[in-house]
Design an enzyme around this catalytic site. Structure first.
Site, PDB file in Angstrom:
ATOM      1  N   SER A  13      86.410  32.710  -2.965  1.00 44.64           N
ATOM      2  CA  SER A  13      85.479  32.196  -1.957  1.00 44.64           C
ATOM      3  C   SER A  13      84.304  33.145  -1.744  1.00 44.64           C
ATOM      4  O   SER A  13      83.282  32.772  -1.179  1.00 44.64           O
ATOM      5  CB  SER A  13      86.202  31.956  -0.624  1.00 44.64           C
ATOM      6  OG  SER A  13      86.681  33.182  -0.094  1.00 44.64           O
ATOM      7  N   TYR A 154      96.794  50.873  -3.126  1.00 44.41           N
ATOM      8  CA  TYR A 154      95.852  50.111  -3.953  1.00 44.41           C
ATOM      9  C   TYR A 154      95.922  50.569  -5.410  1.00 44.41           C
ATOM     10  O   TYR A 154      95.994  49.750  -6.332  1.00 44.41           O
ATOM     11  CB  TYR A 154      94.441  50.290  -3.402  1.00 44.41           C
ATOM     12  CG  TYR A 154      93.389  49.426  -4.062  1.00 44.41           C
ATOM     13  CD1 TYR A 154      93.289  48.073  -3.748  1.00 44.41           C
ATOM     14  CD2 TYR A 154      92.500  49.955  -4.994  1.00 44.41           C
ATOM     15  CE1 TYR A 154      92.322  47.269  -4.348  1.00 44.41           C
ATOM     16  CE2 TYR A 154      91.534  49.169  -5.596  1.00 44.41           C
ATOM     17  CZ  TYR A 154      91.456  47.831  -5.266  1.00 44.41           C
ATOM     18  OH  TYR A 154      90.493  47.036  -5.867  1.00 44.41           O
ATOM     19  N   LYS A 158      97.100  48.307  -8.673  1.00 46.66           N
ATOM     20  CA  LYS A 158      96.217  48.050  -9.810  1.00 46.66           C
ATOM     21  C   LYS A 158      96.766  48.642 -11.105  1.00 46.66           C
ATOM     22  O   LYS A 158      96.556  48.090 -12.188  1.00 46.66           O
ATOM     23  CB  LYS A 158      94.817  48.583  -9.501  1.00 46.66           C
ATOM     24  CG  LYS A 158      94.126  47.854  -8.344  1.00 46.66           C
ATOM     25  CD  LYS A 158      94.027  46.356  -8.575  1.00 46.66           C
ATOM     26  CE  LYS A 158      93.219  45.645  -7.503  1.00 46.66           C
ATOM     27  NZ  LYS A 158      93.055  44.198  -7.769  1.00 46.66           N
TER      28      LYS A 158
END
Length: 242
Positions: A13, A154, A158
């Site tokens: 979005s 994070y 990843k």
């Protein structure tokens, strides 16, 4: 080469996901816009995509939920008849030094960034297997390659994405399904808007600037059009992780 293909893009979005969706749409792909929070942003993205002359529809889902991911993929298959490309872009940050990071901070990021990607692959790959073709593109990060202070959660998520990508590449190659990752560096998005141009981090980037979402999208398009690249991690980072 993307004309009439169907691309499912999570977190599309806004930011990098939206840039990928718009570029794929310009190349003729129909887009399933999967998002979590901002209804208006998703509606606007769909409007921009359909204005390009292709089909688009928004699907609100929490990709960290195995069941929601399954139901969303099922609905997209019903609406579009097929799924040719999966882009796992949905991600969150909850930064903090590891000595003070809460369990919630760690788990939330792992659940969305890593488990969310697994959930979408798990429910999409059977469709691609039946089609005897498919392309999976996972958005990782240079943080998953070199680490980043304050981002234990994070970076771990990843790094996990990279391992997931390579395993999928090996498992699914015989079914003519490609699996690759993109590792962006510092990209101008809502996630990095508080980092100004005079931040010391910028001096660490050989090209001395943040990247644009559109530059990551071009890398995604390259991989989406490829037919003989799999199991790779393409860095789009201005050289920071050389």
């Amino acid at each position: 080469m993307l004309k009439d293909k169907v691309a499912l893009i999570t977190g599309s979005s806004r930011g990098i996901g939206k840039a990928i969706a718009l570029l794929f749409a310009k190349e003729g792909a129909n887009i399933a816009v999967v998002y979590h929070g901002n209804d208006k942003a998703a509606e606007k993205t769909v409007e921009e995509i359909t204005a390009l002359g292709v089909k688009a529809k928004a699907y609100k889902a929490d990709v960290s939920s195995f069941t929601e991911a399954k139901d969303t993929v099922k609905q997209i298959k019903e609406d579009f008849s097929r799924i040719d490309i999966l882009v796992n872009n949905a991600g969150i940050v909850k930064d903090g030094l590891i000595a003070m990071m809460s369990e919630e901070q760690f788990s939330a990021v792992i659940d969305t960034n890593l488990k969310g990607a697994f959930n979408m692959i798990r429910h999409t790959c059977p469709i691609m297997i039946r089609q005897k073709c498919g392309n999976i593109i996972n958005i990782a990060s240079v943080s998953g390659i070199i680490g980043n202070p304050g981002q234990a959660n994070y970076s771990a998520s990843k790094a996990g994405i990279i391992g997931l990508t390579k395993t999928c590449a090996k498992e699914l190659a015989s079914k003519n399904i490609l699996s690759n990752a993109i590792a962006p560096g510092f990209i101008k998005t809502d996630m990095t808007e508080e980092i100004t141009s005079d931040n010391p981090l910028v001096s660490l980037i050989p090209l001395k600037r943040f990247g644009e979402a559109e530059e990551v999208a071009k890398a995604a398009l390259f991989l989406a059009e490829s037919t003989y690249i799999t199991g790779q991690v393409l860095k789009v980072d201005g050289g920071i992780a050389m």
